[in-house]
Design a protein around this motif. Structure first.
Motif, PDB file in Angstrom:
ATOM      1  N   ASP A  14      90.109 -12.454   6.246  1.00 47.41           N
ATOM      2  CA  ASP A  14      89.367 -12.517   4.986  1.00 47.41           C
ATOM      3  C   ASP A  14      89.493 -13.879   4.333  1.00 47.41           C
ATOM      4  O   ASP A  14      88.655 -14.274   3.540  1.00 47.41           O
ATOM      5  N   LEU A  27      81.521  -5.096  -4.760  1.00 43.91           N
ATOM      6  CA  LEU A  27      81.527  -3.986  -3.800  1.00 43.91           C
ATOM      7  C   LEU A  27      81.436  -4.438  -2.345  1.00 43.91           C
ATOM      8  O   LEU A  27      81.724  -3.666  -1.444  1.00 43.91           O
ATOM      9  N   TYR A  48      81.848  -5.649   1.380  1.00 45.35           N
ATOM     10  CA  TYR A  48      83.002  -5.595   2.286  1.00 45.35           C
ATOM     11  C   TYR A  48      82.654  -5.997   3.712  1.00 45.35           C
ATOM     12  O   TYR A  48      83.493  -5.900   4.600  1.00 45.35           O
ATOM     13  N   SER A  82      85.375   0.141  -5.085  1.00 47.16           N
ATOM     14  CA  SER A  82      85.068  -0.929  -4.130  1.00 47.16           C
ATOM     15  C   SER A  82      85.853  -0.730  -2.835  1.00 47.16           C
ATOM     16  O   SER A  82      87.046  -0.454  -2.856  1.00 47.16           O
ATOM     17  N   ASN A  83      85.149  -0.894  -1.712  1.00 45.60           N
ATOM     18  CA  ASN A  83      85.810  -0.828  -0.401  1.00 45.60           C
ATOM     19  C   ASN A  83      86.682  -2.058  -0.157  1.00 45.60           C
ATOM     20  O   ASN A  83      87.409  -2.106   0.819  1.00 45.60           O
ATOM     21  N   SER A  84      86.558  -3.046  -1.022  1.00 45.39           N
ATOM     22  CA  SER A  84      87.343  -4.272  -0.859  1.00 45.39           C
ATOM     23  C   SER A  84      88.508  -4.322  -1.826  1.00 45.39           C
ATOM     24  O   SER A  84      89.065  -5.399  -2.073  1.00 45.39           O
ATOM     25  N   VAL A  85      88.897  -3.183  -2.355  1.00 44.43           N
ATOM     26  CA  VAL A  85      89.967  -3.152  -3.350  1.00 44.43           C
ATOM     27  C   VAL A  85      91.278  -3.720  -2.790  1.00 44.43           C
ATOM     28  O   VAL A  85      92.088  -4.293  -3.527  1.00 44.43           O
ATOM     29  N   TYR A  86      91.456  -3.626  -1.482  1.00 43.29           N
ATOM     30  CA  TYR A  86      92.696  -4.125  -0.869  1.00 43.29           C
ATOM     31  C   TYR A  86      92.887  -5.630  -1.115  1.00 43.29           C
ATOM     32  O   TYR A  86      94.001  -6.134  -1.072  1.00 43.29           O
ATOM     33  N   SER A 122      74.516  -4.039   2.577  1.00 42.70           N
ATOM     34  CA  SER A 122      74.801  -2.679   2.088  1.00 42.70           C
ATOM     35  C   SER A 122      74.866  -2.646   0.568  1.00 42.70           C
ATOM     36  O   SER A 122      74.822  -1.579  -0.031  1.00 42.70           O
ATOM     37  N   THR A 123      74.957  -3.801  -0.050  1.00 47.41           N
ATOM     38  CA  THR A 123      74.963  -3.893  -1.507  1.00 47.41           C
ATOM     39  C   THR A 123      74.708  -5.353  -1.881  1.00 47.41           C
ATOM     40  O   THR A 123      74.853  -6.234  -1.033  1.00 47.41           O
TER      41      THR A 123
END
Lengths: 544, 310
Positions: free
Chosen positions: A445, A50, A52, A128-132, A44-45
């Motif tokens: 993760d 970015l 995830y 970013s969807n992975s900011v967590y 997806s990227t």
């Protein structure tokens, strides 16, 4: 032409044909270190900050390098870092970078590049969807405030002391921080270059800098084919034997297998029915994943589910082994504990979850015991029957229905209302708490048992379980005094897992591995269990 | 004529705006959001929605979208290809889909016309059998079955054609997708062509031409073919739109980097901006083709134009 002349001509022609054959053979013996790998979806990227998803991480793993990495044997070792140390309070990590690190255009790779990468990860404008990872999985100082727009990105608790020294300040100790930075999201990003290419960054192969084993020379967004060539500036370039890699997206399973059989690709992932068809094939490899499928119980709303006997009866009424053998098949294995095997080692080097039967008494299939607990639970609640709803993603239809049928059969008076929902609606329902039981798949993760154990903390937005003793135990696991005492920490994590199982807080179902067909000549193909991607170092292909 | 075209264009623009508004409203009803990862906290999801303007009222989003669209900006993908401008996604993919779609249309139409007309003109058993077999298969068997069949025999067993799309051999590697997609077109066109040609051959003017002593070839070329083609054009136009928008299954099977699979993937991942852009383009394409068809009718058949005036 006389007979003799004819014979001579034929023998000359035959010799020519044979020579051509020999020469042809020689040409096929020439060095061919191009590897073809089939992917089942486009990334997806390719922007490391970015990414995830596991599929995207698999692609990115070819061209990023991180501070630490995993070896093919899943040992955590320094990669771009030479060494690192952590302060006594567990809040400050200092990473010393190796000497002579370079980007793919030859410019030096500096500690500042890690600072910029982590700032991008926290930056709300980057989105970013992975900011967590930076705000929750490890709480880098000020990351939350930056992500909510309350502070500028340059206030992030990451700084470069000099070109080769990186300092990361955390708000709470994170004993697994070195494992976490193996994720591509923490890989460096060159600020100068980023500002030069601007919005085109990571949109094409030539708008990125690479620090990993390969560089992309062909890529476009949602590409079906990506080509990589060896990065001469990679620090371990000498250990990379394959010159070029083609990543080919093949969405159709049967097409992937035909491509594999005909030699178009050397490696392909297989899923679905084809996994069963290839059972027993020596080229079939199943790579374990740090993944747990479980039934999440809503501890908040339905009073019946607050009863431990009811929960344990539900857990013991499921014949996991039969489900795996008859429905799920290759790659799956039943589990009666929270932590999947093969992704974290105890201080003595043994697998944290090596003993698969450790918590069998709380979860293993036993219809008599399940019935006894069920009746006990019902009498404690003063009821004779119970209706529960069971939410599952439509993609898990068969197995979810089989689980419910087993529960209803084993537990008299139990009625289950099946609630199939679209995959994308599933997470919303889980977070809203609008369910009694919900089937969940969770991938860790990072390689640390807390990646699973922290899912059952009251601070987790998807969780409804709340046990103060458990919370205190996990808090101690993460504390500074225990962070540096691995033995004690591991004992505490074992105790935490035991508490969850004793209390039947959750119903574990199975773990799953990823199945790949790998040609005989390809050696060293590995996947990390946590989904950080492929282990590229040591990958070889026999020269034909 | 110009007034007619102008009126049709105006209606087309209004239709497109209505479609766009309906799309915006429908997307609000879709379950979930583009940010479905359970690991993201509600605050982080809210932050991402704010970044992309998804927290704004739907009408505001609608008007903002129209303004941006007039500037040639169709927005960015949220999840399918994070932060990539949609125009960039489409620019690379549409040409391949159009190339395969057009080629399938040409191959299917040409072979369908040949099969249909030959069967109508030369009524012999062999031709009738071939016609019956091909049209039945083309209509009854979905294109992906043909694709699987061709893949297995021509790609895997005989190793004659590439199993996957390869940018290095773009013509060779699109042969199988074109073959699979043109089969259905061929059968539809063949049926129409045969039926129309049979009707025309029974008509009074053809009988009259024959009575006048015109050679059979001249009658067929001058009267039968020309008059049989009119209804076929309507069928070709509607088939063309569906082919130009790509075939999800065929593109997925042969790993063709086209737009066929993009819409379903976008719906699946709630990538609203991609869904809206593609649906809008498909609608526009359909409207434009139909408009061109009407204009073509006006040119070919003056009765249509007169009818319009009345």
């Amino acid at each position: 032409m006389d007979r003799r002349g004819m014979k001579k001509t034929v023998s000359v022609l035959l010799s020519l044909v044979m020579m051509t054959g020999v020469l042809g053979g020689c040409s096929s013996d020439s060095v061919n270190t191009e590897l073809n790998i089939a992917l089942n979806d486009s990334p997806s990227t390719v922007d490391p900050q970015l990414t995830y998803e596991i599929n995207t991480n698999n692609v990115i793993s070819f061209f990023v390098a991180t501070l630490y990495e995993y070896t093919p044997d899943h040992e955590l070792v320094p990669c771009l870092a030479e060494s690192s140390e952590v302060s006594d309070d567990g809040l400050i990590y200092t990473f010393h970078l190796k000497e002579g690190l370079k980007w793919s255009d030859g410019r030096p790779l500096l500690a500042e590049d890690f600072v910029f990468a982590m700032q991008r990860l926290a930056d709300p404008d980057v989105g970013s969807n992975s900011v967590y990872l930076i705000t929750d999985s490890c709480m880098v100082k000020n990351a939350r405030e930056i992500n909510t727009g309350k502070m500028p990105v340059n206030e992030l608790g990451v700084r470069a002391l000099d070109d080769r020294t990186l300092i990361v300040e955390l708000e709470a100790p994170c004993p697994y921080f070195r494992a976490l930075v193996t994720l591509p999201n923490f890989s460096p990003c060159c600020e100068d270059y980023y500002h030069v290419v601007g919005e085109d960054y990571a949109k094409r192969a030539d708008t990125m800098l690479y620090a990993g084993p390969y560089i992309m020379d062909r890529y476009e967004p949602l590409a079906m084919q990506i080509h990589l060539t060896k990065n001469p500036y990679y620090l371990n370039a000498d250990n990379i034997s394959i010159e070029g890699i083609t990543l080919q997206v093949i969405n159709a399973n049967q097409q992937a297998v035909m491509c594999y059989e005909s030699g178009v690709v050397d490696i392909t992932q297989i899923t679905g029915e084809l996994t069963e068809l290839t059972e027993g094939d020596p080229e079939l490899h199943v790579y374990p994943q740090a993944m747990l499928s479980f039934i999440d119980i809503n501890h908040g709303t339905n009073p019946a589910l607050k009863n431990r006997n009811i929960r344990m009866a539900l857990s013991k009424s499921i014949d996991r082994v039969s489900l795996v053998e008859n429905l799920l098949r290759t790659g799956y294995s039943s589990i009666t504990r929270i932590i999947p095997p093969g992704f974290y080692k105890d201080p003595d080097g043994s697998d944290f979850a090596g003993d698969r039967t450790m918590y069998d008494e709380y979860a293993v299939y036993d219809t008599d015991e399940a019935k006894r607990l069920w009746e006990l639970g019902l009498s404690e609640l003063g009821i004779s029957s119970l209706t529960l709803n069971f939410v599952y993603a439509t993609t898990s239809g068969d197995v979810a229905e089989a689980i419910c049928a087993q529960m209803e059969k084993a537990l008299p008076g139990l009625k289950i209302e099946l609630k199939p929902v679209p995959r994308k609606e599933h997470s919303r329902i889980r977070m809203s708490g609008d369910f009694d039981m919900i089937m969940v798949g969770w991938v860790a993760d990072y390689s640390d048992p807390t990646a699973f154990l922290s899912c059952f903390l009251s601070t987790d937005h998807t969780n409804s379980y709340n046990d103060p003793d458990y919370e205190a135990l996990i808090e101690r696991c993460q504390s500074a005094e225990v962070a540096n005492n691995n033995e004690e920490r591991v004992n505490l994590m074992h105790r935490a897992e035991e508490m969850l199982m004793e209390d039947a807080a959750v119903i574990p179902l199975w773990t799953v591995g990823r199945s790949y067909l790998v040609h005989e000549g390809v050696e060293g193909f590995r996947l990390t269990p946590t989904g950080t991607g492929f282990v590229v170092t040591g990958l070889t292909k026999e020269v034909r | 004529m110009l007034k007619y075209i102008g009126k049709r264009l105006l209606i087309s623009v209004i239709t497109l705006l209505v479609i766009l508004l309906i799309l915006f409203l429908l997307l609000q009803l879709m379950p979930g959001s583009p940010f479905n990862d359970e690991k993201l906290s509600p605050e982080q999801v809210a932050q991402l929605k704010e970044k992309y303007g998804l927290d704004r009222p739907v009408i505001e989003q609608f008007f903002r979208y129209i303004v941006n669209m007039l500037r040639g900006d169709l927005g960015v993908s949220y999840s399918l290809s994070a932060n990539t401008p949609i125009t960039e996604l489409l620019v690379n993919r549409f040409p391949i889909t159009v190339q395969i779609g057009l080629a399938s249309m040409i191959v299917g139409t040409f072979s369908g016309l040949v099969l249909g007309f030959l069967t109508a003109f030369f009524r012999n058993k062999v031709l009738n059998f071939i016609y019956g077999l091909f049209t039945l298969l083309g209509i009854a068997v979905p294109s992906y079955i043909f694709a699987m069949f061709f893949s297995y025999f021509l790609g895997y067993r005989v190793d004659m054609l590439p199993l996957l799309y390869d940018f290095r051999t773009p013509i060779l590697s699109t042969v199988m997708p074109i073959m699979a997609m043109s089969f259905g077109v061929m059968s539809v066109i063949a049926r129409f062509a045969k039926a129309e040609a049979s009707d025309v051959m029974k008509s009074d003017y053809v009988l009259f031409a024959k009575c006048q002593g015109l050679p059979n070839g001249t009658v067929i070329m001058k009267y039968v073919l020309k008059n049989s083609l009119m209804p076929v054009i309507t069928v070709v136009a509607s088939l063309l739109v569906s082919l130009l928008t790509g075939s999800l299954v065929i593109e997925r099977m042969f790993s063709v980097p086209g737009v066929g699979g993009l819409l379903t993937s976008a719906i699946d991942s709630n990538d609203y901006s991609v869904v809206i852009a593609l649906s809008f383009i498909y609608s526009a394409l359909y409207i434009v083709v139909m408009l061109l068809l009407d204009i073509l009718y006006c040119i070919i058949d003056p009765r249509v134009r007169l009818g319009g005036r009345d």
